[in-house]
Design an enzyme around this catalytic site. Sequence first.
Site, mmCIF file in Angstrom:
data_model
loop_
_atom_site.group_PDB
_atom_site.id
_atom_site.type_symbol
_atom_site.label_atom_id
_atom_site.label_comp_id
_atom_site.label_asym_id
_atom_site.label_seq_id
_atom_site.Cartn_x
_atom_site.Cartn_y
_atom_site.Cartn_z
ATOM 1 N N ASN A 13 -57.448 15.693 -36.120
ATOM 2 C CA ASN A 13 -57.368 16.554 -36.016
ATOM 3 C C ASN A 13 -58.244 17.544 -35.053
ATOM 4 O O ASN A 13 -58.487 19.300 -34.892
ATOM 5 C CB ASN A 13 -57.869 17.737 -37.549
ATOM 6 C CG ASN A 13 -59.449 17.463 -37.686
ATOM 7 O OD1 ASN A 13 -60.097 16.758 -37.486
ATOM 8 N ND2 ASN A 13 -59.346 18.426 -39.052
ATOM 9 N N ASP A 57 -61.701 18.362 -34.400
ATOM 10 C CA ASP A 57 -62.662 19.192 -35.057
ATOM 11 C C ASP A 57 -64.183 19.196 -34.674
ATOM 12 O O ASP A 57 -65.292 19.824 -35.199
ATOM 13 C CB ASP A 57 -62.142 20.192 -36.380
ATOM 14 C CG ASP A 57 -62.504 18.260 -37.716
ATOM 15 O OD1 ASP A 57 -63.032 17.508 -37.159
ATOM 16 O OD2 ASP A 57 -62.459 18.959 -38.245
ATOM 17 N N HIS A 100 -47.189 -22.522 -6.842
ATOM 18 C CA HIS A 100 -46.029 -22.776 -5.740
ATOM 19 C C HIS A 100 -44.831 -21.587 -6.016
ATOM 20 O O HIS A 100 -45.440 -20.727 -7.212
ATOM 21 C CB HIS A 100 -45.464 -23.821 -7.209
ATOM 22 C CG HIS A 100 -44.141 -23.985 -6.837
ATOM 23 N ND1 HIS A 100 -42.522 -23.496 -7.768
ATOM 24 C CD2 HIS A 100 -43.116 -25.002 -6.848
ATOM 25 C CE1 HIS A 100 -41.733 -24.503 -8.022
ATOM 26 N NE2 HIS A 100 -42.452 -24.673 -6.115
ATOM 27 N N ASN A 101 -44.344 -21.985 -4.821
ATOM 28 C CA ASN A 101 -42.929 -20.223 -4.617
ATOM 29 C C ASN A 101 -43.892 -19.266 -5.091
ATOM 30 O O ASN A 101 -43.453 -18.501 -5.764
ATOM 31 C CB ASN A 101 -42.135 -20.465 -5.631
ATOM 32 C CG ASN A 101 -40.844 -21.415 -5.462
ATOM 33 O OD1 ASN A 101 -40.864 -22.137 -4.058
ATOM 34 N ND2 ASN A 101 -40.352 -21.921 -5.992
ATOM 35 N N GLU A 104 -47.811 -20.771 -1.515
ATOM 36 C CA GLU A 104 -46.632 -21.323 -1.159
ATOM 37 C C GLU A 104 -45.532 -20.804 -0.654
ATOM 38 O O GLU A 104 -45.444 -18.860 -1.343
ATOM 39 C CB GLU A 104 -45.611 -22.315 -1.787
ATOM 40 C CG GLU A 104 -44.587 -22.615 -1.413
ATOM 41 C CD GLU A 104 -43.697 -23.834 -1.870
ATOM 42 O OE1 GLU A 104 -42.836 -24.807 -1.468
ATOM 43 O OE2 GLU A 104 -43.416 -23.626 -3.764
ATOM 44 N N ASP A 116 -41.331 -19.695 1.474
ATOM 45 C CA ASP A 116 -40.715 -20.612 1.623
ATOM 46 C C ASP A 116 -39.836 -19.524 2.615
ATOM 47 O O ASP A 116 -39.445 -19.064 2.593
ATOM 48 C CB ASP A 116 -39.597 -20.953 0.456
ATOM 49 C CG ASP A 116 -40.116 -21.431 -0.523
ATOM 50 O OD1 ASP A 116 -41.061 -22.626 -0.134
ATOM 51 O OD2 ASP A 116 -39.356 -22.579 -1.318
ATOM 52 N N HIS A 175 -36.099 -17.709 -2.818
ATOM 53 C CA HIS A 175 -36.280 -19.486 -3.049
ATOM 54 C C HIS A 175 -34.731 -19.777 -2.529
ATOM 55 O O HIS A 175 -33.434 -19.029 -3.067
ATOM 56 C CB HIS A 175 -36.422 -19.267 -4.679
ATOM 57 C CG HIS A 175 -36.383 -20.346 -5.443
ATOM 58 N ND1 HIS A 175 -35.895 -21.134 -6.353
ATOM 59 C CD2 HIS A 175 -36.792 -21.941 -4.483
ATOM 60 C CE1 HIS A 175 -36.329 -22.155 -6.706
ATOM 61 N NE2 HIS A 175 -36.544 -23.201 -5.237
ATOM 62 N N GLU A 232 -42.701 -24.182 3.501
ATOM 63 C CA GLU A 232 -41.481 -24.487 3.390
ATOM 64 C C GLU A 232 -40.264 -24.214 4.585
ATOM 65 O O GLU A 232 -39.967 -23.645 4.521
ATOM 66 C CB GLU A 232 -41.497 -24.781 1.529
ATOM 67 C CG GLU A 232 -39.521 -26.339 1.224
ATOM 68 C CD GLU A 232 -39.783 -25.626 0.333
ATOM 69 O OE1 GLU A 232 -38.230 -25.899 -0.065
ATOM 70 O OE2 GLU A 232 -40.868 -26.312 -0.344
ATOM 71 N N SER A 250 -46.187 -34.495 -0.285
ATOM 72 C CA SER A 250 -46.188 -33.686 -1.393
ATOM 73 C C SER A 250 -44.823 -34.447 -3.093
ATOM 74 O O SER A 250 -44.100 -34.911 -2.431
ATOM 75 C CB SER A 250 -45.359 -32.542 -1.194
ATOM 76 O OG SER A 250 -46.142 -31.438 -0.281
#
Length: 729
Positions: free
Chosen positions: A169, A171, A325-326, A355, A357, A370, A404, A489
Amino acid sequence: LSCVITLNKVEQFHKFIYYRKNIKKGTNFICRHKDDADLQVMMAGSTFRKVKSHSWKKPRHFRLLEDGLNIWYKSRWAGRVLVSDVEAVRQGHQSEVLQSIADEFPPNLCFTLEFRGRQGNLDLVAETPEEAGAWVRGMRKLIHKAKNMDEKERLDQWVWDWFLKADKNKDGRMNFKEVRKLLKMMNVDMNEDHAFYLFTMADTSMSSSLEIDEFVMFYKMLTQRDEVWKLFQDYSSDGEMLSRGELENILRIEQQEGDGCVEHAQELIDRYEPSEMARSQGSMSLDGFQLYLCSQEGSIFNTSHKDLYQDMSQPLSHYFLSSSHNTYLLEDQLRGQSSLEAYIQALKRGCRCVEIDCWDGPDDEPVVYHGHTLTSKILFRDVIATISEYAFKASDYPLILSLENHCGVEQQRVMAQHLELILGSLLLRAPLGGEAPQQLPSPQAATSSYNTKLKMSRELSDLVVYCKSVHFRGFQHAQAHYKCDEMSSLSESKARKLAKEAGADFVQHNIRQLSRIYPSGLRTVSSNYNPQELWNVGCQIVALNFQTAGLEMDLNDGLFHQNAGCGYVLKPGFMRDSELPFDPETPQEHSGYAPLRLSIQILSGQQLPKVNQKEGSIIDPLVRVEVYGVPQDLAKEETSHIQNNGFNPVWNETLNFIVHNPGLALVRFVVEDHDKASRNDFVGQFTLPFTSIRPGYRHIHLLSKDGTSIPPASLFVNVSTSELTSGPD
């Protein structure tokens, strides 16, 4: 039973007297920012356009609350932003979303709140440049303050936050009905008579309500730590204070600190003792002792390992590298969003191999996505520009760009131009020293790599130094045709097969050359494999989907949290010595075999977060300790569960492990909410290298599933290690 209850009441009364004698009246709660013009603007509130896309822009009212911890906002429902969750503020068109509306709103109206972990940004547009400027400056002040609080300030802030939550409340007082609701909010199911007993003891004004000083008393009684109190009493001659000599004894005997205890004891008193009189007398109160134990100096993680403590002058192949990755994906591999923010998040986490792509795009501009999926596309040049800005924010050490490449020769030339023009002097263009390399350089040079298939443009291939991608034809072929600047890789399945069948050969190969491992193409939901299996054979670049939280990323974060979070961790010596073969399948056959016994007493938990936010829901926590490393070290042990207490559960259970190869082992502490009818719910975790564990009474500061801190949630443990003098059980 009645005797035990009576004894506990007496003990609580003594603690109450202690708290009354030692509490500091008029507690200095922070964040009453009445003299700061920028924060006054924030507390008055502002209406911004919240922007999610070029077409989604809606007005939202934002206001900083008086606690300085929370920003309230109104949309279809009320929400809040925790200041502690905000890592940085970007001003102008500094996000993809705000760049998309750059022609509509000038940069001096725009700013972005950048959150920790994987939480998305909050992009806002103000009505005036002055209002935007006030919020940007104000947020930066709050972030700076939050980052630089000492332990006393954090405690004061935490108490103030709970007072505001309890005072429904508004107060300025808290009645018993509000206390009962508070206890549920704090994840504790307490007997109503006991709760009223604590309330009455704290109500020194006898007004049937608690003012702020009285609430501090109530909070301290509620958070009293019997296990800390007992340790304090075991060494305190008068039960009131620890002399410097008594604190030295704790550091030497319990914390196993050895030399330097005298100086360290005085440093801890100066740093954590809240009483000026106690500090001047060279002594420490229970409050100060608990502040020390809850601080980073009382953490299980060796604080010296947070600095750059490893030798960084060895060849690149002698290090593990935090690798993604990606990297461009925020979500899954089929329909997920490609985003520059994904690169920013990975680089902020210390990632040292990202990475990219690359595919032919419209208007002679290569794109990143991708390929042959419905993932969105972003421009290659924007990716490189983002990398240029964020590459060395978290780490000064080399960043590997794993390209890539699926582009034709023409757009490869465009890629080369972007790399040269945008990265400029950051890009390593020739071997160090100008001669053909005989071994890989140390982590003092930037490198780039490209793809295991297409005809390469001369312009792009000329930019590749030290990491020339070649097809892996076996360990014998690699050794016979050894070139230090060639890298292979391998898919996770092929790498795991090699690790199982020829682990010792894999270790030897990785002493000389780099290996990059990537997830299976079948992991369409961006799941991850266990990186430990590949670290066991010395693979340096074990690439994971950083966007996916879980065990695998916990292990990655745990390994790379050390060494200043620079993204490089020096391999153990036995993985860098070609004269001493090592096979993770048979660690006992290595000449340096020295197994250790690890004993972890799980004492208690503190203020664990609720899993189910429904009112009245309270967790039943258990703790599981997991060891990851060589196959013989894989082990899990767990405590029993404590029913209906996430606030201060006590276990006092000991878990024992044998660690055959400490140099490769990671230890993960997991807290779960026990559910007898279904799978347990995750509450929090913390992972660290075995070699970074400090013995003694230590706190484990838990992290969320996303890897961000969730203060003050922690575990309190007593850890010991010893040599294995007899054969394993």
